[in-house]
Enzyme design. Sequence first.
Site, short mmCIF file in Angstrom:
data_model
loop_
_atom_site.label_atom_id
_atom_site.label_comp_id
_atom_site.label_asym_id
_atom_site.label_seq_id
_atom_site.Cartn_x
_atom_site.Cartn_y
_atom_site.Cartn_z
N GLY A 12 5.15 40.90 -2.62
CA GLY A 12 5.83 40.54 -3.87
C GLY A 12 6.78 41.64 -4.31
CG ASP A 13 6.77 42.91 -7.62
OD1 ASP A 13 7.04 41.89 -8.27
OD2 ASP A 13 5.70 43.53 -7.75
N GLY A 15 12.53 41.68 -4.66
CA GLY A 15 13.88 41.48 -5.20
C GLY A 15 14.32 40.03 -5.05
CE LYS A 16 9.26 36.88 -4.94
NZ LYS A 16 8.71 38.24 -4.86
N GLY A 40 7.23 37.96 -11.76
CA GLY A 40 8.18 38.61 -12.66
C GLY A 40 9.43 38.86 -11.84
CG HIS A 41 11.07 36.24 -9.80
ND1 HIS A 41 11.21 35.04 -9.16
CD2 HIS A 41 9.91 36.77 -9.32
CE1 HIS A 41 10.18 34.84 -8.36
NE2 HIS A 41 9.37 35.87 -8.45
CB THR A 131 -0.91 38.97 -13.28
OG1 THR A 131 -1.24 37.58 -13.12
CG2 THR A 131 -0.14 39.45 -12.06
CD GLN A 226 3.09 34.74 -6.93
OE1 GLN A 226 3.06 33.59 -6.54
NE2 GLN A 226 3.46 35.04 -8.17
NE ARG A 307 6.70 46.17 -8.84
CZ ARG A 307 7.96 45.81 -9.13
NH1 ARG A 307 8.97 46.48 -8.65
NH2 ARG A 307 8.18 44.79 -9.92
CB VAL A 416 23.57 48.92 -2.05
CG1 VAL A 416 23.58 48.80 -0.53
CG2 VAL A 416 24.77 48.18 -2.66
P1 GDP Z 1 10.88 39.91 -7.43
O1 GDP Z 1 9.56 39.67 -8.07
O2 GDP Z 1 10.84 39.77 -5.96
O3 GDP Z 1 11.99 39.10 -8.04
O4 GDP Z 1 11.23 41.44 -7.71
P2 GDP Z 1 11.05 42.23 -9.11
O5 GDP Z 1 12.13 41.81 -10.03
O6 GDP Z 1 9.65 42.14 -9.59
O7 GDP Z 1 11.23 43.72 -8.61
C1 GDP Z 1 12.37 44.14 -7.98
C2 GDP Z 1 12.98 45.28 -8.79
O8 GDP Z 1 13.96 45.92 -8.02
C3 GDP Z 1 13.70 44.80 -10.05
O9 GDP Z 1 13.61 45.81 -11.02
C4 GDP Z 1 15.15 44.64 -9.58
O10 GDP Z 1 16.08 44.78 -10.64
C5 GDP Z 1 15.26 45.79 -8.62
N1 GDP Z 1 16.18 45.59 -7.49
C6 GDP Z 1 16.43 44.47 -6.77
N2 GDP Z 1 17.26 44.76 -5.74
C7 GDP Z 1 17.53 46.09 -5.82
C8 GDP Z 1 18.29 46.99 -5.01
O11 GDP Z 1 18.88 46.63 -3.99
N3 GDP Z 1 18.29 48.30 -5.39
C9 GDP Z 1 17.62 48.74 -6.50
N4 GDP Z 1 17.68 50.03 -6.80
N5 GDP Z 1 16.89 47.92 -7.27
C10 GDP Z 1 16.84 46.62 -6.93
P1 IMO Z 2 6.53 38.25 -7.86
O1 IMO Z 2 6.93 36.79 -7.80
C1 IMO Z 2 3.54 41.29 -6.99
C2 IMO Z 2 -0.65 40.10 -7.24
C3 IMO Z 2 -1.46 40.71 -8.35
C4 IMO Z 2 -2.82 40.75 -7.68
C5 IMO Z 2 -2.83 39.47 -6.86
C6 IMO Z 2 -3.54 38.30 -7.55
O2 IMO Z 2 7.07 38.95 -9.04
O3 IMO Z 2 6.79 38.92 -6.56
P2 IMO Z 2 -2.90 36.72 -9.58
O4 IMO Z 2 -2.58 37.05 -11.02
O5 IMO Z 2 -1.79 36.02 -8.86
O6 IMO Z 2 -4.20 36.02 -9.43
O7 IMO Z 2 -3.08 38.16 -8.88
O8 IMO Z 2 -1.48 39.12 -6.65
N1 IMO Z 2 0.60 39.41 -7.68
C7 IMO Z 2 1.82 39.91 -7.52
N2 IMO Z 2 2.22 41.10 -7.04
N3 IMO Z 2 4.46 40.38 -7.39
C8 IMO Z 2 4.07 39.17 -7.85
O9 IMO Z 2 4.94 38.18 -8.12
C9 IMO Z 2 2.70 38.90 -7.98
N4 IMO Z 2 1.97 37.85 -8.41
C10 IMO Z 2 0.69 38.17 -8.21
O10 IMO Z 2 -1.00 41.99 -8.70
O11 IMO Z 2 -2.86 41.82 -6.77
MG MG Z 3 8.22 40.61 -9.35
#
Ligand code: GDP
Ligand code: IMO
Ligand code: MG
Length: 444
Positions: A12-13, A15-16, A40-41, A131, A226, A307, A416
């Site tokens: 997860g996280d 940068g989707k 959280g996107h 979460t 995720q 993280r 980037v």
């Molecule tokens: P998601 O859950 O996959 O949508 O990702 P999140 O938004 O939770 O986490 C990604 C984080 O990285 C966010 O704070 C974005 O603004 C940031 N981000 C995404 N792409 C880039 C990148 O290429 N460089 C940097 N420095 N930050 C980025």
């Molecule tokens: P995005 O879409 C990162 C993790 C939680 C925990 C496990 C189970 O932003 O990438 P849950 O609340 O789903 O039962 O928790 O999954 N988790 C994530 N980690 N990014 C997420 O979503 C997540 N959604 C759940 O931290 O380890």
């Molecule tokens: Mg996220």
Amino acid sequence: MSSVVIVGTQWGDEGKGKIVDMLTRYADYVVRFQGGNNAGHTLVVDGKKFIFHIIPSGILYEKKKCVIGNGVIIDPAVLLGEIEGLQLKGLPVTPERLLISERAHLIMPYHSTLDQVSEAALTAGKKIGTTGRGIGPCYVDKVGRCGITIGDLGDMGLFRDKLEAGLEEKNFLLSRKYGVETLDIEQIYDTFQEHAEKLLPFVANVSLELDRARKNAANILYEGAQGTQLDIDHGTYPFVTSSNTIAGNACNGSGVGPVHIDSVIGILKAYTTRVGEGPFPTELFDETGEQLQKKGGEFGATTGRKRRCGWLDGVVANDAVRLNGITGLAITKLDVLSGQKSLKIARKYQHEGNTYEAMPASIRLAREVEPVYEEREGWQEEITDVRSFDELPVQAKDYVRRIEDITGVEAAIVSVGPDRAETLLVKNPFEKHDVLSPGESDMQ
Ligand code: GDP
Ligand code: IMO
Ligand code: MG
């Protein structure tokens, strides 16, 4: 006409949200198909930051339709909060712009309470680090055939019957097993009656809508939440979320047949992060890990938790390519690696003389395996201002090419920086259709 699925390849996280927002320019529809407000996107447009937990990340474009599929679970208060937040920013969310599947299940107050108290009751080593948003308990009820759908809000008599049955059982658990206060039915009923009035105008048959859209040659972008290693079947079980996060679920979670998916873009962070508990073979506990955490701003977008950070894991990347059928990669946060003298990529795992080329299913093994790394030269230059792949430092290009070699998949996008503009689009997944729809104007 093309349908493209975006999935996370790691934990997860990756940068989707950013990539979905960027590609929405070429799409007519953006569809969430699983998960809930555990996601959280983050999107950054002209320096302005938006975080969406439940609304699809295409919502900033005025003329695009956003869809919440049947596979998503919805906490109505959170969804309404996001709709109101956008309205306050002058971005009205109307039923023409947002459709919600009548079959999507509701996260009820007892789901989030149960999630929190059951997690608190687990001993160290057993905690998942959820979460706390009620995800597990809500999907349990869905699969147990006692969930409540958003469509049920259209019949408050039926809703009340289901609520009574659900709450009786949950209150028993809350008081007798966990020793916490029970929840009040009238309060929940009244609140959901208010939610119903506000949400019912958005409710639709999403499968029909997407079928019509496809027949009218629409470009459709499916937004995964995720990541692959959090998939309920294929991830590091039980340290996973409670839905299928992989690309196949784009079909189940929105009511579309598999032959109608054209490509799958895997979002791969240039290093690895994980929030919550569970195995993480390439985790770094040293200064380099801290540097990645700080430079990458690695705090959870939903819970604010720090993280965990580590090197890029080729085993994880290859699992994702296989499990999702990835046709192109979006490599994100490459800028965060600037300044590292050398970079490591895990190629396989070892344990007691055995070699593993995929994440072991055994959680004990997944915890104990040792990554076998290859090392590559880093680069010192900051690259956030770079706007074409060719302009990247030679070592950065080499790092991307090496990822392509390891995974056998081309990098379609290199990111980037967090801003929409800080993206190198090498190969547009909608390339046959990369002109804007007529009359398109984007709200930002
Ligand atoms: P998601 O859950 O996959 O949508 O990702 P999140 O938004 O939770 O986490 C990604 C984080 O990285 C966010 O704070 C974005 O603004 C940031 N981000 C995404 N792409 C880039 C990148 O290429 N460089 C940097 N420095 N930050 C980025
Ligand atoms: P995005 O879409 C990162 C993790 C939680 C925990 C496990 C189970 O932003 O990438 P849950 O609340 O789903 O039962 O928790 O999954 N988790 C994530 N980690 N990014 C997420 O979503 C997540 N959604 C759940 O931290 O380890
Ligand atoms: Mg996220």
